[in-house]
Design a protein around this motif. Structure first.
Motif, short mmCIF file in Angstrom:
data_model
loop_
_atom_site.label_atom_id
_atom_site.label_comp_id
_atom_site.label_asym_id
_atom_site.label_seq_id
_atom_site.Cartn_x
_atom_site.Cartn_y
_atom_site.Cartn_z
N GLY A 1 -6.17 -3.46 10.60
CA GLY A 1 -5.70 -2.91 9.33
C GLY A 1 -4.56 -1.95 9.58
O GLY A 1 -4.13 -1.77 10.72
N THR A 2 -4.06 -1.29 8.50
CA THR A 2 -2.96 -0.36 8.69
C THR A 2 -3.38 1.10 8.50
O THR A 2 -2.60 2.00 8.76
CB THR A 2 -1.78 -0.67 7.74
N TYR B 1 -15.94 -3.78 9.20
CA TYR B 1 -16.31 -2.98 10.38
C TYR B 1 -17.77 -3.12 10.80
O TYR B 1 -18.23 -2.41 11.69
CB TYR B 1 -15.93 -1.50 10.17
N ALA C 1 -16.69 -1.88 4.68
CA ALA C 1 -18.09 -2.00 5.12
C ALA C 1 -18.31 -3.38 5.74
O ALA C 1 -18.99 -3.52 6.76
CB ALA C 1 -19.04 -1.77 3.94
N PHE D 1 -20.08 5.72 2.60
CA PHE D 1 -18.98 6.33 1.86
C PHE D 1 -19.47 6.57 0.44
O PHE D 1 -19.99 5.65 -0.20
CB PHE D 1 -17.75 5.42 1.85
N GLY E 1 -20.66 3.06 12.47
CA GLY E 1 -20.47 4.41 11.97
C GLY E 1 -19.11 4.93 12.40
O GLY E 1 -18.27 4.17 12.91
N ILE E 2 -18.88 6.23 12.18
CA ILE E 2 -17.58 6.84 12.44
C ILE E 2 -17.80 8.08 13.32
O ILE E 2 -18.69 8.87 13.03
CB ILE E 2 -16.93 7.23 11.09
N VAL F 1 -10.39 10.00 8.55
CA VAL F 1 -10.20 8.58 8.16
C VAL F 1 -9.50 8.44 6.80
O VAL F 1 -8.97 7.38 6.50
CB VAL F 1 -11.53 7.77 8.15
N ASP G 1 -23.33 0.79 5.24
CA ASP G 1 -23.30 -0.42 6.07
C ASP G 1 -24.14 -0.22 7.33
O ASP G 1 -24.68 0.85 7.57
CB ASP G 1 -21.84 -0.79 6.41
N ARG H 1 -6.59 5.62 12.03
CA ARG H 1 -7.56 4.58 12.36
C ARG H 1 -8.38 5.06 13.54
O ARG H 1 -7.84 5.68 14.46
CB ARG H 1 -6.84 3.27 12.70
N ASP I 1 0.82 -1.21 0.00
CA ASP I 1 0.00 0.00 0.00
C ASP I 1 0.86 1.27 0.00
O ASP I 1 0.54 2.25 -0.68
CB ASP I 1 -0.94 0.01 1.21
N LEU J 1 -4.31 2.58 5.59
CA LEU J 1 -3.89 3.16 4.31
C LEU J 1 -4.96 3.03 3.23
O LEU J 1 -4.93 3.73 2.22
CB LEU J 1 -2.59 2.50 3.84
N GLY J 2 -5.91 2.12 3.45
CA GLY J 2 -6.92 1.84 2.42
C GLY J 2 -7.66 3.08 1.94
O GLY J 2 -7.75 3.34 0.73
N LEU J 3 -8.17 3.88 2.86
CA LEU J 3 -8.96 5.05 2.46
C LEU J 3 -8.09 6.15 1.84
O LEU J 3 -8.58 6.93 1.01
CB LEU J 3 -9.76 5.60 3.65
P1 ATP Z 1 -6.26 -0.97 5.59
O1 ATP Z 1 -5.12 -0.10 5.22
O2 ATP Z 1 -5.90 -2.41 5.68
O3 ATP Z 1 -7.50 -0.71 4.77
P2 ATP Z 1 -7.87 0.14 7.68
O4 ATP Z 1 -9.11 -0.56 7.21
O5 ATP Z 1 -7.68 0.31 9.15
O6 ATP Z 1 -6.58 -0.58 7.13
P3 ATP Z 1 -8.79 2.41 6.18
O7 ATP Z 1 -9.50 1.53 5.21
O8 ATP Z 1 -8.02 3.57 5.65
O9 ATP Z 1 -7.75 1.58 7.05
O10 ATP Z 1 -9.83 2.95 7.24
C1 ATP Z 1 -9.37 3.85 8.27
C2 ATP Z 1 -10.21 3.68 9.53
O11 ATP Z 1 -11.53 4.17 9.29
C3 ATP Z 1 -10.42 2.23 9.94
O12 ATP Z 1 -9.36 1.78 10.76
C4 ATP Z 1 -11.72 2.30 10.71
O13 ATP Z 1 -11.45 2.73 12.05
C5 ATP Z 1 -12.48 3.41 10.01
N1 ATP Z 1 -13.48 2.89 9.04
C6 ATP Z 1 -13.31 2.72 7.71
N2 ATP Z 1 -14.42 2.28 7.13
C7 ATP Z 1 -15.35 2.17 8.12
C8 ATP Z 1 -16.73 1.75 8.16
N3 ATP Z 1 -17.37 1.39 7.05
N4 ATP Z 1 -17.35 1.77 9.37
C9 ATP Z 1 -16.70 2.18 10.49
N5 ATP Z 1 -15.41 2.57 10.51
C10 ATP Z 1 -14.74 2.56 9.35
#
Ligand code: ATP
Ligand code: MG
Length: 195
Positions: free
Chosen positions: A145-146, A91, A88, A176, A119-120, A128, A115, A134, A16, A148-150
């Motif tokens: 997770g780390t 979490y 989705a 999202f 929620g957040i 995020v 989802d 995180r 990533d 970085l995905g978002l």
């Molecule tokens: P990875 O890099 O493996 O995707 P990650 O899932 O922790 O790791 P992100 O995908 O960037 O990283 O998401 C960042 C943070 O946002 C997550 O750690 C989580 O706390 C929060 N998050 C993301 N999506 C959701 C969701 N659909 N519902 C609740 N929290 C979420």
């Protein structure tokens, strides 16, 4: 095996980070084409079906009129949508529904992934998307997770001239939304340039 688990996490983090470095350097070139929205979403869902079925999660796809086709780089949009649908699933509790809706907005196509998870926290809705950010793990299930995905999703969507945002649903859960510029049919694109 904890050592293998850490090694796999490290590998995915490095992968990533390298991708973000390539995106930062402008080394990923956009190859936009007309894409069938349903086929694109369906291919993401097919990829994730084993994981989603394992948690008893169901995906509901709705393609609204006017959103049947979009213009974008299918591989990059696949990666972006996949990240959001994977989150989705990860979490949210077992046996919940993930809803994916594509709709046409004045000059944009929106793809919303909703989802039934926790929620957040409001203060984290924009954070995020930051690298390594995180949400406090005591507030939600922590699948490790780390973070970085978002950041990658945001980069890929912005490369398309689009936006991505996170919101909480009044009924609970997160949404999202990816917004992409609608297909432009400028004459220059339709008529082959005379050389
Ligand atoms: P990875 O890099 O493996 O995707 P990650 O899932 O922790 O790791 P992100 O995908 O960037 O990283 O998401 C960042 C943070 O946002 C997550 O750690 C989580 O706390 C929060 N998050 C993301 N999506 C959701 C969701 N659909 N519902 C609740 N929290 C979420
Ligand atoms: Mg993630």
């Amino acid at each position: 095996d904890i050592i293998l688990r850490h090694a796999l996490r490290m590998e995915s983090m490095v992968k990533d980070l390298l991708r973000l470095a390539r995106l930062d350097a402008g080394q990923e070139i956009l190859e936009p084409v007309a894409c069938d929205t349903r086929a694109l979403i369906q291919s993401v869902v097919s990829d994730l079906t084993p994981a989603l079925e394992g948690r008893g999660q169901h995906v509901d796809i709705a393609i609204r009129p006017g959103a049947e086709t979009l213009r974008g780089d299918p591989a990059k949009l696949h990666d972006a949508i996949r990240n959001l649908v994977a989150n989705a699933g990860i979490y949210s509790p077992e046996r919940t529904t993930i809803r994916i809706e594509a709709r046409s907005e004045s000059s944009r196509i929106a793809i919303a992934i909703s989802d039934e998870g926790p929620g957040i926290p409001e203060d984290d809705l924009t954070r995020v998307f930051e690298r390594f950010y995180r949400v406090d793990k005591s507030r939600s299930r922590d699948p490790g997770g780390t973070g970085l995905g978002l950041a990658i999703v945001k980069h890929l969507v912005e490369l398309h001239g689009g936006h991505v945002r996170a919101e909480n649903r009044p009924a609970g859960g997160a949404t999202f939304t990816i917004q992409l510029p609608a297909i432009r049919t400028a004459p220059a694109e339709r008529i082959a340039p005379a050389v």
